[in-house]
Design an enzyme around this catalytic site. Structure first.
Site, PDB file in Angstrom:
ATOM      1  N   HIS A 127       0.809  -1.223   0.000  1.00 24.09           N
ATOM      2  CA  HIS A 127       0.000   0.000   0.000  1.00 24.09           C
ATOM      3  C   HIS A 127       0.842   1.273   0.000  1.00 24.09           C
ATOM      4  O   HIS A 127       0.323   2.355   0.246  1.00 24.09           O
ATOM      5  CB  HIS A 127      -0.952  -0.006   1.195  1.00 24.09           C
ATOM      6  CG  HIS A 127      -2.006  -1.052   1.103  1.00 24.09           C
ATOM      7  ND1 HIS A 127      -2.753  -1.461   2.187  1.00 24.09           N
ATOM      8  CD2 HIS A 127      -2.448  -1.792   0.047  1.00 24.09           C
ATOM      9  CE1 HIS A 127      -3.598  -2.401   1.810  1.00 24.09           C
ATOM     10  NE2 HIS A 127      -3.432  -2.621   0.516  1.00 24.09           N
ATOM     11  N   CYS A 135       3.679  14.001  -6.643  1.00 21.89           N
ATOM     12  CA  CYS A 135       2.842  14.983  -7.309  1.00 21.89           C
ATOM     13  C   CYS A 135       1.951  14.256  -8.313  1.00 21.89           C
ATOM     14  O   CYS A 135       2.447  13.486  -9.149  1.00 21.89           O
ATOM     15  CB  CYS A 135       3.690  16.028  -8.031  1.00 21.89           C
ATOM     16  SG  CYS A 135       2.707  17.188  -9.031  1.00 21.89           S
ATOM     17  N   CYS A 138       2.979  15.902 -12.164  1.00 23.10           N
ATOM     18  CA  CYS A 138       4.261  15.662 -12.836  1.00 23.10           C
ATOM     19  C   CYS A 138       4.995  14.438 -12.316  1.00 23.10           C
ATOM     20  O   CYS A 138       6.082  14.112 -12.800  1.00 23.10           O
ATOM     21  CB  CYS A 138       5.157  16.893 -12.721  1.00 23.10           C
ATOM     22  SG  CYS A 138       5.761  17.231 -11.039  1.00 23.10           S
ATOM     23  N   CYS A 192       5.711  21.973 -10.308  1.00 21.90           N
ATOM     24  CA  CYS A 192       4.666  22.319 -11.284  1.00 21.90           C
ATOM     25  C   CYS A 192       3.416  22.932 -10.667  1.00 21.90           C
ATOM     26  O   CYS A 192       2.500  23.316 -11.391  1.00 21.90           O
ATOM     27  CB  CYS A 192       4.271  21.072 -12.091  1.00 21.90           C
ATOM     28  SG  CYS A 192       3.246  19.893 -11.171  1.00 21.90           S
ATOM     29  N   SER A 230      -3.675  -9.181  10.079  1.00 23.34           N
ATOM     30  CA  SER A 230      -4.545  -8.565   9.089  1.00 23.34           C
ATOM     31  C   SER A 230      -5.927  -9.187   9.156  1.00 23.34           C
ATOM     32  O   SER A 230      -6.056 -10.413   9.218  1.00 23.34           O
ATOM     33  CB  SER A 230      -3.985  -8.740   7.669  1.00 23.34           C
ATOM     34  OG  SER A 230      -4.896  -8.239   6.696  1.00 23.34           O
TER      35      SER A 230
END
Length: 307
Positions: A127, A135, A138, A192, A230
């Site tokens: 995960h 980002c 970009c 960006c 889990s």
């Protein structure tokens, strides 16, 4: 066989004996969840004593600036707590089992990097990782520590205004519960101006195919699958249990409380993960040399460039 519920591994020696007999001489793939990190002070999402949680979805994060601001404010407090967490006896037991060739690798649903911190060599962070930020425009990847410096500069005194992090509810994804977040300033990508997102798979996102393929390869390289801590509620982990069971591999589940994979388990121990893994480390012998030679291929995740 489904083993009766017990509170501790050392209180059910007969049941543990049966699991040891089942796993002896086999190479193990291990799937871990949030229950393994509870002994390191990181609470899980779905344990028997966990409070109800409503995780933010990917769609909420990218589509709503208020949700995004709330998330980053909470994460900014919570991530420092996860950063200070240390591996526990369960993580160290898996390192020892890997060093002897018993464990071929770990697939973890956790993002806390405690397996790597403990010294595990073959880890697939299913995960993602809490220590990186990407980002969405970009694809620039930066460290979470670098972003923390920017958020501190943009939000002077914010963390101090919340109080001691130990008094704030912390979640496994470095989230924290904070009500007053409307004034928090979110940092854009410096390259960006795009949206920054933790390099973590959110609810509503898919695990990258290449990562899933490596995880299936790890399971195929083993002779049995052990699930530790889990509930297998989400398909991203349950699919490996189904895969191993379909292939005829023994599946051992170690977890407090029921899991979605119990019906597929060859054996189930309702017990704490750290003490059970420590007991297995003490009792499982190494595979034969010919078995160890056939251990898993290089399964370490590829490293992306971090700006």
């Amino acid at each position: 066989m489904t083993l009766p519920a017990q509170s501790r591994a050392d209180e059910c020696p007969d049941d543990l004996d049966r699991v040891v007999d089942l796993l002896a001489g086999r190479r193990l793939a291990v799937l871990t969840g949030a229950g393994l990190s509870t002994d390191s002070g990181i609470p899980d999402y779905r344990g028997p004593d966990s409070p109800p949680r409503t995780p933010m979805t990917y769609q909420q994060f990218v589509g709503d600036a208020a949700f995004r601001r709330h998330y980053w404010a909470r994460n900014h407090v919570g991530w420092s707590h996860v950063r200070r967490a240390e591996p526990n006896a369960g993580h160290r037991a898996l390192v020892a089992l890997e060093a002897r060739g018993v464990v071929v690798g770990v697939i973890t649903q956790n993002v806390d990097l405690l397996h790597e911190d403990a010294g595990s060599r073959h880890v697939i962070d299913l995960h993602g990782r809490y220590d990186r930020v990407i980002c969405l425009s970009c694809a620039t990847v930066i460290s979470r520590a670098a972003l923390a410096e920017r958020l501190d500069a943009l939000n002077p005194g914010f963390t101090e205004s919340i109080g001691d992090v130990g008094d704030v509810e912390i979640a496994p994804d470095a989230d924290a519960v904070i009500e007053a977040t409307a004034h928090f300033v979110v940092a854009p990508c410096e390259r960006c101006g795009g949206l920054l997102k933790p390099e973590i798979v959110y609810f509503g996102e898919n695990v990258p195919r290449e990562r899933v393929a490596r995880a299936f390869a790890l399971v195929d390289a083993a002779d049995a699958l052990v699930v530790a801590g889990s509930s297998l509620t989400v398909m991203s982990g349950l699919r490996f249990v189904r895969h191993a069971a379909k292939a005829g591999q023994p599946v051992v589940i170690i977890n407090r409380g029921p899991t979605r994979g119990d019906a597929l388990a060859t054996a189930k121990l309702d017990a704490g993960t750290s003490e059970t893994l420590r007991a297995l480390d003490a009792r499982l012998r190494s595979p034969r040399p010919d078995q160890a030679a056939a251990a898993a291929p290089e399964l370490s995740p590829g490293s992306e460039e971090v700006a």
